[in-house]
Design a protein around this motif. Structure first.
Motif, PDB file in Angstrom:
ATOM      1  N   ASN A  41      61.844  52.932  48.952  1.00  0.00           N
ATOM      2  CA  ASN A  41      61.344  53.128  50.188  1.00  0.00           C
ATOM      3  C   ASN A  41      62.158  54.343  50.906  1.00  0.00           C
ATOM      4  O   ASN A  41      62.947  54.078  51.910  1.00  0.00           O
ATOM      5  CB  ASN A  41      61.598  52.064  51.229  1.00  0.00           C
ATOM      6  CG  ASN A  41      60.886  50.744  50.594  1.00  0.00           C
ATOM      7  OD1 ASN A  41      60.121  50.763  49.695  1.00  0.00           O
ATOM      8  ND2 ASN A  41      60.791  49.735  51.209  1.00  0.00           N
ATOM      9  N   ARG A  56      66.948  55.316  50.634  1.00  0.00           N
ATOM     10  CA  ARG A  56      67.456  53.639  50.752  1.00  0.00           C
ATOM     11  C   ARG A  56      67.985  53.159  49.291  1.00  0.00           C
ATOM     12  O   ARG A  56      67.426  52.999  48.408  1.00  0.00           O
ATOM     13  CB  ARG A  56      66.164  52.893  51.244  1.00  0.00           C
ATOM     14  CG  ARG A  56      66.684  51.486  50.973  1.00  0.00           C
ATOM     15  CD  ARG A  56      65.702  50.379  51.362  1.00  0.00           C
ATOM     16  NE  ARG A  56      66.375  48.937  51.300  1.00  0.00           N
ATOM     17  CZ  ARG A  56      65.526  47.860  51.733  1.00  0.00           C
ATOM     18  NH1 ARG A  56      64.463  47.985  52.231  1.00  0.00           N
ATOM     19  NH2 ARG A  56      66.196  46.716  51.372  1.00  0.00           N
ATOM     20  N   ASP A 101      64.669  51.626  54.851  1.00  0.00           N
ATOM     21  CA  ASP A 101      63.327  52.203  54.849  1.00  0.00           C
ATOM     22  C   ASP A 101      63.213  53.668  55.701  1.00  0.00           C
ATOM     23  O   ASP A 101      62.502  53.583  56.814  1.00  0.00           O
ATOM     24  CB  ASP A 101      62.339  51.249  55.637  1.00  0.00           C
ATOM     25  CG  ASP A 101      62.138  50.195  54.674  1.00  0.00           C
ATOM     26  OD1 ASP A 101      62.765  50.388  53.394  1.00  0.00           O
ATOM     27  OD2 ASP A 101      61.571  49.328  54.675  1.00  0.00           O
ATOM     28  N   TYR A 239      51.705  44.267  48.723  1.00  0.00           N
ATOM     29  CA  TYR A 239      51.857  45.549  49.623  1.00  0.00           C
ATOM     30  C   TYR A 239      50.930  46.587  48.947  1.00  0.00           C
ATOM     31  O   TYR A 239      51.322  46.855  47.710  1.00  0.00           O
ATOM     32  CB  TYR A 239      53.298  46.071  49.929  1.00  0.00           C
ATOM     33  CG  TYR A 239      54.116  45.253  50.645  1.00  0.00           C
ATOM     34  CD1 TYR A 239      54.629  44.210  50.542  1.00  0.00           C
ATOM     35  CD2 TYR A 239      54.382  45.903  51.984  1.00  0.00           C
ATOM     36  CE1 TYR A 239      55.130  43.432  51.400  1.00  0.00           C
ATOM     37  CE2 TYR A 239      55.224  45.328  53.067  1.00  0.00           C
ATOM     38  CZ  TYR A 239      55.801  43.978  52.675  1.00  0.00           C
ATOM     39  OH  TYR A 239      56.397  43.418  53.579  1.00  0.00           O
ATOM     40  N   ASP A 301      60.326  47.307  45.602  1.00  0.00           N
ATOM     41  CA  ASP A 301      61.576  47.341  46.071  1.00  0.00           C
ATOM     42  C   ASP A 301      62.856  47.618  45.107  1.00  0.00           C
ATOM     43  O   ASP A 301      63.946  47.098  45.169  1.00  0.00           O
ATOM     44  CB  ASP A 301      61.767  45.896  46.613  1.00  0.00           C
ATOM     45  CG  ASP A 301      61.065  45.691  48.077  1.00  0.00           C
ATOM     46  OD1 ASP A 301      60.321  46.669  48.318  1.00  0.00           O
ATOM     47  OD2 ASP A 301      61.458  44.806  48.809  1.00  0.00           O
TER      48      ASP A 301
HETATM   49  C1  BMA Z   1      59.398  44.741  54.286  1.00  0.00           C
HETATM   50  C2  BMA Z   1      60.552  45.671  54.350  1.00  0.00           C
HETATM   51  C3  BMA Z   1      60.421  46.590  53.203  1.00  0.00           C
HETATM   52  C4  BMA Z   1      60.278  45.862  52.015  1.00  0.00           C
HETATM   53  C5  BMA Z   1      59.266  44.826  52.007  1.00  0.00           C
HETATM   54  C6  BMA Z   1      58.701  44.171  50.743  1.00  0.00           C
HETATM   55  O1  BMA Z   1      59.610  43.688  54.934  1.00  0.00           O
HETATM   56  O2  BMA Z   1      61.888  44.923  54.183  1.00  0.00           O
HETATM   57  O3  BMA Z   1      61.878  47.293  53.000  1.00  0.00           O
HETATM   58  O4  BMA Z   1      59.815  46.971  50.947  1.00  0.00           O
HETATM   59  O5  BMA Z   1      59.492  44.177  52.913  1.00  0.00           O
HETATM   60  O6  BMA Z   1      59.768  43.374  50.222  1.00  0.00           O
END
Ligand code: BMA
Length: 323
Positions: A41, A56, A101, A239, A301
């Motif tokens: 990220n 990051r 991020d 995601y 991540d």
């Molecule tokens: C989100 C953030 C991001 C992360 C994502 C998946 O809430 O914390 O930094 O990539 O979750 O874990």
């Protein structure tokens, strides 16, 4: 002056994807600096005759922080081994329990950085730099809790504009994209809702929460916003990334928004890592004349990966496949 070429690789012959992955992904390994547990990220921008970035890097105590880095080609990166140290910007130094991020954008005379700043919970931190050596931290944009603060690359109707995603203190199970305006990068207001999650039956991948990714890109059809969308599955959040076109002068108005995702976790480095099944875009380089787009995203991540697309095709796809 010769312009710096952005990273590029043609679409593979066997692919019809609107966004296709770089064949040498991931471009940044989790252990790329001595202290890191993971590097993901992260954000990059053109800088001097190459590129600079804010990365990051979570360390092996799993403390989250941001680090500056430099590259000649946008693919091979030298990341500083020490985190960015901030000096007071437009206010006294404020607490930062963690930083993650980041997004980076050049506006007018300097590079602005936004990140998720730990201040009694996550909110949006703002800083700036002229040279990626000295960094200045400004007021947080909002009260906690908030994430995914993304600035527009130019003022809109005379004001700075920022997308964000109000949230909670944990692994937020909800979230829509809002826009806020500021005359001075210090005081933010005129908060408006831009875009909400989609109904599960219509577009499941973005039915739990959504958040802006890279700096929006101005096209003939409006602001191209690349964003992440999340579905809650029996194995947790997944995601993926999609695109939307926002009105040029009133960017709280969504003109088009993709029903299918453009890129979702499918390669091993996107599906296996500290958090499986995450593609999380935070930056994009583009070249309007050459019709090129290079999207930088965090994968699982753990690492940083790169995907390419033709800007005009991404815009057309967004229009043709809109919710
Ligand atoms: C989100 C953030 C991001 C992360 C994502 C998946 O809430 O914390 O930094 O990539 O979750 O874990």
């Amino acid at each position: 002056m010769q312009k710096t070429s952005i990273p590029w690789q043609d679409r593979p012959d066997n692919s019809q994807d609107v966004l296709w992955r770089y064949s040498e992904n991931p471009i940044i390994d989790r252990y790329a600096i001595p202290t890191s547990n993971s590097i993901f990220n992260s954000a990059v921008v053109p800088f001097n005759d190459g590129f600079a970035g804010v990365f990051r890097c979570d360390n092996k105590a799993v403390q989250m922080n941001i680090f500056a880095g430099f590259s000649k080609d946008g693919i091979n990166w030298e990341i500083n081994h020490e985190p960015i140290e901030m000096q007071a910007g437009n206010t006294q130094m404020i607490e930062s329990d963690y930083k993650y991020d980041p997004r980076v954008v050049f506006i007018e005379d300097r590079y602005w950085i936004t990140w998720c700043n730990g201040y009694h919970g996550p909110t949006i931190g703002i800083g700036y730099t002229f040279d990626f050596k000295e960094f200045f931290q400004c007021e947080n944009a909002f009260l906690p809790f908030n994430r995914n603060g993304v600035l527009f690359p130019e003022k809109i109707n005379g004001k700075f504009a920022m997308l964000s995603r109000p949230s909670d203190n944990g692994h937020t199970p909800f979230g829509d994209i809002y826009i806020s305006y500021s005359p001075d990068m210090k005081y933010w207001g005129e908060h408006r809702c831009v875009m909400k999650t989609a109904p599960f039956e219509e577009s499941g991948w973005q039915s739990t929460k959504i958040g802006a990714g890279p700096i929006p890109i101005l096209t003939d059809e409006g602001w191209l916003m690349i964003y992440h969308g999340v579905i809650n599955t029996c194995n947790g959040f997944r995601y993926a990334m999609g695109t939307a076109l926002l009105d040029k002068n009133e960017p709280d108005k969504v003109i088009y928004r993709t029903q299918p995702y453009l890129l979702g976790p499918a390669e091993p480095y996107e599906m296996i890592g500290d958090v499986p099944n995450v593609v999380f875009p935070c930056a994009a380089l583009h070249d309007i004349d050459d019709d090129k787009l290079a999207v930088y995203y965090g994968a699982a991540d753990t690492v940083v990966a790169l995907a390419f697309g033709k800007l005009s095709e991404v815009v057309q796809f967004t229009k043709d496949n809109s919710l």
